[in-house]
Design an enzyme around this catalytic site. Structure first.
Site, PDB file in Angstrom:
ATOM      1  N   HIS A 347       0.848  -1.189   0.000  1.00 45.78           N
ATOM      2  CA  HIS A 347       0.000   0.000   0.000  1.00 45.78           C
ATOM      3  C   HIS A 347       0.880   1.234   0.000  1.00 45.78           C
ATOM      4  CE1 HIS A 347      -2.465   3.114   2.297  1.00 45.78           C
ATOM      5  NE2 HIS A 347      -3.136   2.923   1.174  1.00 45.78           N
ATOM      6  N   SER A 348       0.589   2.182  -0.901  1.00 47.80           N
ATOM      7  CA  SER A 348       1.280   3.468  -0.938  1.00 47.80           C
ATOM      8  C   SER A 348       2.791   3.263  -1.105  1.00 47.80           C
ATOM      9  CB  SER A 348       0.943   4.245   0.339  1.00 47.80           C
ATOM     10  OG  SER A 348       1.394   5.572   0.265  1.00 47.80           O
ATOM     11  N   LEU A 349       3.602   3.810  -0.201  1.00 49.89           N
ATOM     12  CA  LEU A 349       5.056   3.670  -0.310  1.00 49.89           C
ATOM     13  C   LEU A 349       5.481   2.204  -0.244  1.00 49.89           C
ATOM     14  CD1 LEU A 349       7.829   5.119  -0.432  1.00 49.89           C
ATOM     15  CD2 LEU A 349       7.798   5.169   2.069  1.00 49.89           C
ATOM     16  N   SER A 351       4.204  -0.253  -1.752  1.00 47.21           N
ATOM     17  CA  SER A 351       4.194  -0.832  -3.098  1.00 47.21           C
ATOM     18  C   SER A 351       5.473  -0.461  -3.853  1.00 47.21           C
ATOM     19  CB  SER A 351       2.965  -0.353  -3.869  1.00 47.21           C
ATOM     20  OG  SER A 351       3.007   1.053  -4.079  1.00 47.21           O
ATOM     21  N   PHE A 493      -1.680  -1.147  -4.085  1.00 50.91           N
ATOM     22  CA  PHE A 493      -2.885  -0.401  -3.707  1.00 50.91           C
ATOM     23  C   PHE A 493      -2.516   1.077  -3.511  1.00 50.91           C
ATOM     24  CE2 PHE A 493      -3.722  -4.552  -1.272  1.00 50.91           C
ATOM     25  CZ  PHE A 493      -4.245  -5.161  -2.396  1.00 50.91           C
TER      26      PHE A 493
END
Length: 700
Positions: A347-349, A351, A493
């Site tokens: 998720h976010s960073l 990923s 995500f």
């Protein structure tokens, strides 16, 4: 007093309901004699300093009761619960997390409960005092002697008036506290016997069989959602949603025992990064004003800058890789029969961290040999592609000629007119084929000027791959660790991967590039997520096309989106009809007068005119439909095995009123998104040949 009842005589809740005529189950009529209470196991969850007793699933409670009744009290029996993620040490009455660090929880075998002060939730009595209550209850039922009064260890009074009325009084402190006895003062609380009488939501339990393992890596900061919950709590929600989606959309496979469930395990790197002492250094240089905001920035947003520092980037990638390898080995130790695959999600960073790790993985030598051995398969696939091109050009009768010459797509794009003539292809088909080759080559040249593959769209030259993996293009210089497994799919995500690659100087991703050890990649985002960026336009920059719309888990678009599309279509139709009517009126006005003819001829002419007017309108409507179909089938390279990469969620009706208001929520919505979870499950089980009970409209 007679001894407390033994576990062997416990009746289940349904049996008690059948055996007892009164409305409230578990409260027998004196005439029917005493029936032992059915115990249920609970654990204490502490949130923000408040205790809450949570029931184990029916499956786990039975397992704990079985271990309790085995007679091995002297040993510290360990019983796995919650799908194997927690161990219960029976002798210590403790619940311990297996895969992550968490406070140890107290465990109780519960039979008697009283209503709490604040939230009206029922709280279990201690096991010792519950036995005393059960003994007093048994005597009262057997002898039909009620109004029993008991004093708890904390000097509280419990009165058993009758099977349906039992109350609990808190002690009231008095000035003379030397030898005073507790009195029946204060507001009485309800006392209940048996878990079936307190309306507790008891889950059935999770399937024992695990088909696939997914590691989930969080983004910036210790909190992962709008409620400031940890990655463990958010992944718990994601897992719970997956269980409900399996029951709703994979019911046939579950009934046939083809599938069990997917396990999701959280990976935490934030605590390791901030335990390096960097927080102390930051505290020294942080200004004292707006203290809370500065602390929030230091704890969250600065994680992005830490990752772009070679020193702390090394700490982060080492932590993520080592933690995933540790979890994988521990999972295999606890599940020796596991034969499923492993996927990863970020998720976010998180990923971006996973993406950088995956791009620096080294394919095993046996994989390279298998790739060499699969060239024949690749060649056969290329011949099939040529056949598809010939079918598109209405030249299917020449398929055998091209197959005989072992002509794949790459060879076709190298053909000249002389080559085609030597193959015996007539002039007309030659011109069609050469025009197709030149148009495709020109499109590729415009898309990627100076690329080594501009004259050959399907070139296997890895020059683009080397450029992509070049540290000089901006990827942080670090020694990226290797994973102990090959991920099946990578799910991102709300991911900023596209933005970071662009900032690093990567203008385009080579269509032939794929992650060395992972063949699947899905970029999932909410339309209002301010952190999310697309990937596909970096692979196919010359085409404008929308991301794939994730179908709603109930099988249709959200109503407000359907209404919006319906109104758009209606306005287009009205516009076309109005323009058509004006055009007919203008043509009839400017047409020169003709001598009168028979009515039939006039009608025929009118029909011809109508058909002439309809024809351009039909043609005008065809391209958008064709473009829409082409967009869904567009080739976006090998990064996801030739399948689409970008998937956009459907916003909720309330979110469509103000995009800015729901931007933050859009970035943190994935943990409880049924549509996101369903796509993850669909793609995972598709690798095992298992599909949804009913395919959702709009899905690939």
């Amino acid at each position: 007093l007679p001894p407390p009842p033994r576990c062997g005589s416990i009746m289940s809740a349904p049996e008690q309901q059948q055996a007892q005529p009164p409305p409230e189950p578990g409260e027998p009529d004196p005439a029917h004699g005493y029936e032992p209470v059915a115990p249920h196991w609970f654990y204490c969850r502490v949130t923000d300093g408040r205790e809450r007793w949570v029931p184990f699933s029916a499956q786990d409670s039975e397992r704990l009761e079985e271990a309790q009744g085995s007679g091995r009290d002297k040993e510290d029996l360990v019983v796995p619960t919650s799908g194997g993620r927690y161990d219960v040490h029976l002798k210590k009455r403790q619940r311990v997390a297996v895969y992550w660090e968490e406070e140890v929880s107290e465990v109780r075998r519960c039979t008697w409960f009283y209503k709490g002060d604040k939230d009206n939730k029922y709280i279990p009595y201690s096991e010792a005092f519950s036995e005393e209550l059960e003994e007093a209850y048994m005597i009262a039922v057997t002898l039909d002697e009620w109004k029993k009064k008991l004093e708890s260890p904390s000097r509280e009074i419990i009165i058993l008036h009758n099977p349906k009325l039992m109350v609990h009084y808190h002690p009231v402190a008095t000035s003379d506290d030397w030898g005073s006895t507790p009195t029946e003062q204060g507001r009485p609380r309800t006392v209940k016997r048996g878990v079936e009488n307190i309306a507790a939501e008891i889950p059935n339990g999770e399937p024992l069989q695990i088909d696939h393992l997914v590691f989930v890596v969080h983004g910036i900061g210790p909190a992962c959602d709008i409620r400031f919950r940890s990655i463990v709590q958010c992944v718990n929600d994601f897992r719970n949603v997956s269980l409900s989606m399996l029951q709703a959309h994979f019911k046939k496979a579950q009934e046939q025992q083809q599938i069990g469930r997917v396990e999701f395990l959280p990976v935490n790197w934030h605590s390791s990064l901030h335990s390096t002492g960097v927080d102390v250094d930051l505290e020294r240089i942080t200004l004292p004003s707006i203290n809370r905001l500065r602390h929030f920035i230091n704890d969250t947003i600065l994680d992005v800058f830490f990752y772009n520092s070679s020193t702390y980037c090394q700490t982060i990638v080492d932590t993520v890789a080592s933690e995933m390898n540790r979890l994988y080995q521990l999972f295999l130790q606890r599940n020796p029969l596991f034969k499923g695959g492993v996927s990863i999600a970020g998720h976010s960073l998180g990923s971006l961290i996973l993406f950088d790790l995956l791009t620096n993985q080294k394919a095993a030598p046996e994989d390279e040999r298998s790739e060499e051995g699969s060239r024949t398969t690749s060649s056969n696939r290329g011949i099939e592609e040529v056949k598809e091109i010939l079918k598109k050009l209405d030249l299917s009768e020449y398929c055998d000629v091209f197959e005989k010459e072992k002509m794949d797509r790459q060879a076709l794009f190298l053909c000249t007119e002389k080559n085609l003539k030597e193959m015996g292809i007539p002039l007309g088909p030659r011109m069609k084929i050469l025009h197709y080759i030149s148009s495709k080559t020109e499109m590729q040249r415009r898309a990627e000027p100076g690329s080594p593959s501009q004259h050959d769209p399907d070139s296997t030259d890895d020059g683009g791959n080397c450029q992509y993996r070049d540290v000089g293009l901006g990827q942080v210089s670090a020694n990226y660790p290797q994973l102990n497994y090959k991920p099946t799919i990578f799910f991102a995500f709300g991911s900023p991967i596209g933005m970071f690659l662009t900032v690093r100087g990567v203008k385009r991703i080579n269509p032939n590039y794929s992650l060395p050890t992972c063949k699947g990649f899905f970029n999932i985002f909410h339309p209002f997520d301010p952190v999310a960026y697309r990937i596909e336009p970096m692979i196919v920059p010359d085409l404008e096309f929308e991301p794939m719309l994730l179908p709603h888990h109930k099988g249709r678009k959200r109503m407000h989106l359907e209404l919006k599309e319906g109104l758009t279509r209606m306005s287009v139709d009205l516009k076309n009809n109005l323009l058509g009517s004006l055009r007919v009126a203008w043509q009839s006005f400017t047409r020169a007068p003709l001598p009168a003819v028979e009515g039939a001829s006039t009608e025929a002419e009118g029909e011809a005119e109508a058909s002439a007017e309809k024809q351009p309108e039909t043609k005008a409507e065809e391209p958008p439909a064709a473009a829409k179909e082409e967009a869904s089938l567009i080739n976006v390279g090998r990064l996801n095995g030739g399948n689409r990469i970008d998937y956009v969620l459907q916003e909720k009706p309330i979110e469509s009123f103000n995009e800015y208001l729901f931007a933050l929520q859009g970035h943190l919505c994935y943990w409880e998104s049924e549509d996101t979870v369903l796509l993850v499950l669909k793609e995972i089980y598709q690798t095992q040949g298992i599909t949804l009970d009913q395919p959702l409209p709009g899905s690939q």
